[in-house]
Write an enzyme that holds these catalytic residues in place. Structure first.
Site, PDB file in Angstrom:
ATOM      1  NE  ARG A 169      -3.082   2.852   0.553  1.00 33.38           N
ATOM      2  CZ  ARG A 169      -2.755   4.008   0.284  1.00 33.38           C
ATOM      3  NH1 ARG A 169      -1.614   4.011  -0.416  1.00 33.38           N
ATOM      4  NH2 ARG A 169      -3.730   5.013   0.296  1.00 33.38           N
ATOM      5  CE1 TYR A 170       0.150   4.202   4.008  1.00 32.15           C
ATOM      6  CE2 TYR A 170       0.298   1.939   4.714  1.00 32.15           C
ATOM      7  CZ  TYR A 170      -0.314   3.081   4.788  1.00 32.15           C
ATOM      8  OH  TYR A 170      -1.397   3.311   5.489  1.00 32.15           O
ATOM      9  NE  ARG A 184       5.066   2.316   5.954  1.00 28.58           N
ATOM     10  CZ  ARG A 184       4.820   3.629   5.268  1.00 28.58           C
ATOM     11  NH1 ARG A 184       5.483   4.001   4.227  1.00 28.58           N
ATOM     12  NH2 ARG A 184       4.039   4.416   5.736  1.00 28.58           N
ATOM     13  CB  CYS A 235      -5.469 -14.868  16.638  1.00 29.93           C
ATOM     14  SG  CYS A 235      -5.049 -13.688  15.200  1.00 29.93           S
ATOM     15  CB  CYS A 250      -9.636  -8.683  18.576  1.00 32.88           C
ATOM     16  SG  CYS A 250      -7.991  -9.029  19.182  1.00 32.88           S
ATOM     17  CB  CYS A 265     -10.739  -9.328  13.939  1.00 32.70           C
ATOM     18  SG  CYS A 265      -9.224  -9.569  12.621  1.00 32.70           S
ATOM     19  NE  ARG A 317      -5.296  -7.587   7.846  1.00 32.39           N
ATOM     20  CZ  ARG A 317      -4.113  -7.163   8.589  1.00 32.39           C
ATOM     21  NH1 ARG A 317      -3.567  -7.941   9.320  1.00 32.39           N
ATOM     22  NH2 ARG A 317      -3.682  -6.057   8.371  1.00 32.39           N
ATOM     23  CG  ASP A 319     -10.276  -0.359  10.565  1.00 30.57           C
ATOM     24  OD1 ASP A 319      -9.901   0.753  10.386  1.00 30.57           O
ATOM     25  OD2 ASP A 319      -9.270  -1.278  10.585  1.00 30.57           O
ATOM     26  CG  ASP A 340      -5.762   2.075   7.797  1.00 29.21           C
ATOM     27  OD1 ASP A 340      -5.554   2.530   7.048  1.00 29.21           O
ATOM     28  OD2 ASP A 340      -5.238   1.046   8.603  1.00 29.21           O
ATOM     29  CE  LYS A 347      -1.331   1.580   9.827  1.00 29.86           C
ATOM     30  NZ  LYS A 347      -1.139   0.819   8.605  1.00 29.86           N
TER      31      LYS A 347
HETATM   32  C1  LIG Z   1      -0.041  -0.141   8.505  1.00 32.42           C
HETATM   33  C2  LIG Z   1       0.286  -0.594   7.528  1.00 32.42           C
HETATM   34  C3  LIG Z   1       1.625  -0.442   7.172  1.00 32.42           C
HETATM   35  C4  LIG Z   1       2.653   0.178   8.293  1.00 32.42           C
HETATM   36  O1  LIG Z   1       2.436   1.492   8.490  1.00 32.42           O
HETATM   37  P1  LIG Z   1       3.458   2.436   8.965  1.00 32.42           P
HETATM   38  O2  LIG Z   1       2.556   3.556   9.414  1.00 32.42           O
HETATM   39  O3  LIG Z   1       4.673   2.297   8.703  1.00 32.42           O
HETATM   40  O4  LIG Z   1       3.368   1.634  10.623  1.00 32.42           O
HETATM   41  C5  LIG Z   1       2.342  -0.792   6.022  1.00 32.42           C
HETATM   42  N1  LIG Z   1       1.332  -1.666   4.940  1.00 32.42           N
HETATM   43  C6  LIG Z   1      -0.037  -1.597   5.123  1.00 32.42           C
HETATM   44  C7  LIG Z   1      -0.884  -2.225   4.387  1.00 32.42           C
HETATM   45  C8  LIG Z   1      -0.526  -1.228   6.636  1.00 32.42           C
HETATM   46  O5  LIG Z   1      -1.842  -1.401   6.657  1.00 32.42           O
END
Ligand SMILES: *Cc1c(COP(=O)(O)O)cnc(C)c1O
Length: 443
Positions: A116-117, A120, A129, A133, A136, A138, A297, A334, A341
């Site tokens: 998504r980002y 990372r 798990c 929760c 959840c 997911r 969420d 989110d 986020k």
């Molecule tokens: C939360 C999340 C991350 C990590 O986000 P950070 O803000 O760096 O902690 C990475 N990928 C996805 C899809 C996420 O939901």
């Protein structure tokens, strides 16, 4: 509560269990409770809980004996209980409810990997798990006992990571990576570490909270071979911070693993400034840095846990300045639909001019900061750093950097395209007032 010792609890129903069993995580896992009969031995069940526990199609229920022991058996509003014992309102749909509210599946280049980002990825390594929760995010995939670790999917994930050099941070989640068989977890970490561009690996896990006995010396010995390794736990209420959790966190931090906490803002659990302050201060005492507080969420089953965003802002107002900066997490919405986020916080910047900003502090004291009028950003190459290799995803930073001039909503050009009918003002001569665009006409 200053330095009150952290306590250990065991429900009366488990009084006769020998310590070596109680402290064994495999015993905890195989003695999880999930039926009305099992619950009734430990808790005084409400009608609503009995109804939910007998409902068809309920999101998976399972609670370790350790975690259920943190609940006051006679308090239907116990904040730990609400997180893991289902109630009838869980079965109610609500406006804007979605199955995959973060659009994770759309962001998955290969199954179980969410990219998504820019730099990372989120890697879902299991659906299991230690306990489940009720809110959840997911729940669409988590808990399914037939879907376990898939080697074929794992190989596809590794292949994607190998060919995607902009990924420098891999976040292992699921499900909970720490319930995987130790050998499998070790293999996942080994394979990730073989990829040179992956700088850090992090694990998101509620195992230290649900089953602190899982944090054994063997586990931390194994984990510390893979540094830099970070770990986020998930504590929502101060009652979850027991002597056992404190010990588990001590083992992890001694193994050099920095610990963070991700909490979810939950109605009736922690939607209160005083509870949140106690939570974050207790976390800092066990050397866990509060990282994020998430707005709940829009996910099925979580309707009754939702609060207005205003509650989160009020909590942040009551933390910043009032307690150690280390104890202040970021409040995050989110964005539904996969927007990612978004941090939300009270306004501290009140106004500004070309040379001054007006700010207020946590007490309401209003001040000004006189800005420099001769500031020139350093332009020499050694200060510039390197730009991200891949295009796009630069957002507002891209606007500031001058790479882009605007960000347009989808369909913007089409909406505003009037198909080239010439504007009357284009015919300047004809419409210009006398004396500006043309010579005065002869009389
Ligand atoms: C939360 C999340 C991350 C990590 O986000 P950070 O803000 O760096 O902690 C990475 N990928 C996805 C899809 C996420 O939901």
């Amino acid at each position: 509560m200053a330095n009150t010792p952290f306590i250990s609890k065991r429900a009366a129903a488990y009084a006769d269990i020998p310590d070596d069993k109680w402290n064994n995580w495999r015993w905890q896992l195989s003695n999880r409770i999930n039926t009305v009969e099992e619950f009734a031995k430990v808790l005084n069940l409400t009608e609503s809980e009995c109804e939910a526990l007998s409902a068809p199609g309920l999101f998976r229920v399972d609670i370790t004996p350790y975690f259920v022991s943190l609940i006051d058996p006679n308090d239907p509003n116990d904040p730990v209980r609400k997180q893991i014992v289902p109630v009838a309102s869980e079965l109610k749909p609500f406006t804007a409810m979605m199955e995959d509210s973060l659009a994770e599946d759309r962001h998955s280049p290969v199954p179980g990997l969410v990219h998504r980002y820019p730099d990372r990825v989120l890697m879902l390594v299991t659906t299991q798990c230690a306990s489940y929760c009720r809110y959840c995010t997911r729940s669409r995939i988590v808990g399914d006992p037939s879907a376990t670790f898939s080697r074929a999917e794992f190989e596809m994930q590794i292949e994607y990571l190998k060919r995607t050099p902009q990924v420098r941070d891999v976040l292992l989640s699921g499900g909970d990576p720490l319930v995987l068989a130790p050998k499998i977890l070790e293999e996942i970490l080994t394979r990730l570490r073989e990829i040179p561009h992956i700088e850090i690996v992090r694990i998101g896990s509620r195992v230290p909270v649900f089953m602190p006995m899982r944090i054994t010396d063997e586990l931390t010995d194994m984990l510390q071979k893979f540094h830099p390794l970070w770990l986020n736990i998930h504590v929502n209420h101060p009652n979850e911070i027991s002597a056992e959790l404190a010990e588990a966190c001590d083992k992890l931090t001694r193994a050099g693993i920095p610990l963070g906490n991700q909490a979810v803002l939950l109605a009736g659990v922690n939607d209160n400034v005083h509870v949140q302050r106690e939570l974050v201060q207790k976390l800092v005492r066990i050397r866990v840095r509060p990282y994020y507080l998430y707005q709940c969420d829009l996910v099925e089953g979580a309707g009754h846990f939702r609060t207005p965003v205003a509650k989160g802002i009020e909590i942040m107002e009551g933390l910043r300045g009032h307690t150690s900066g280390y104890a202040v997490h970021q409040y995050i919405v989110d964005a539904p639909g996969g927007g990612g986020k978004i941090p939300v916080l009270p306004n501290y910047l009140i106004s500004m001019s070309d040379h001054k900003v007006v700010l207020r502090n946590f007490e309401g004291y209003i001040t000004t900061y006189e800005e420099p009028t001769d500031y020139m950003p350093e332009k020499s190459a050694k200060f510039l750093g390197s730009k991200r290799p891949e295009p796009g995803q630069t957002g507002i930073t891209g606007l500031l950097d001058g790479d882009e001039m605007f960000i347009k909503p989808e369909g913007f050009d089409e909406t505003h395209d009037r198909h080239g009918l010439q504007h009357r003002l284009k015919d300047v001569k004809k419409w210009m007032p006398l004396g500006i665009g043309e010579e005065k006409e002869e009389k």
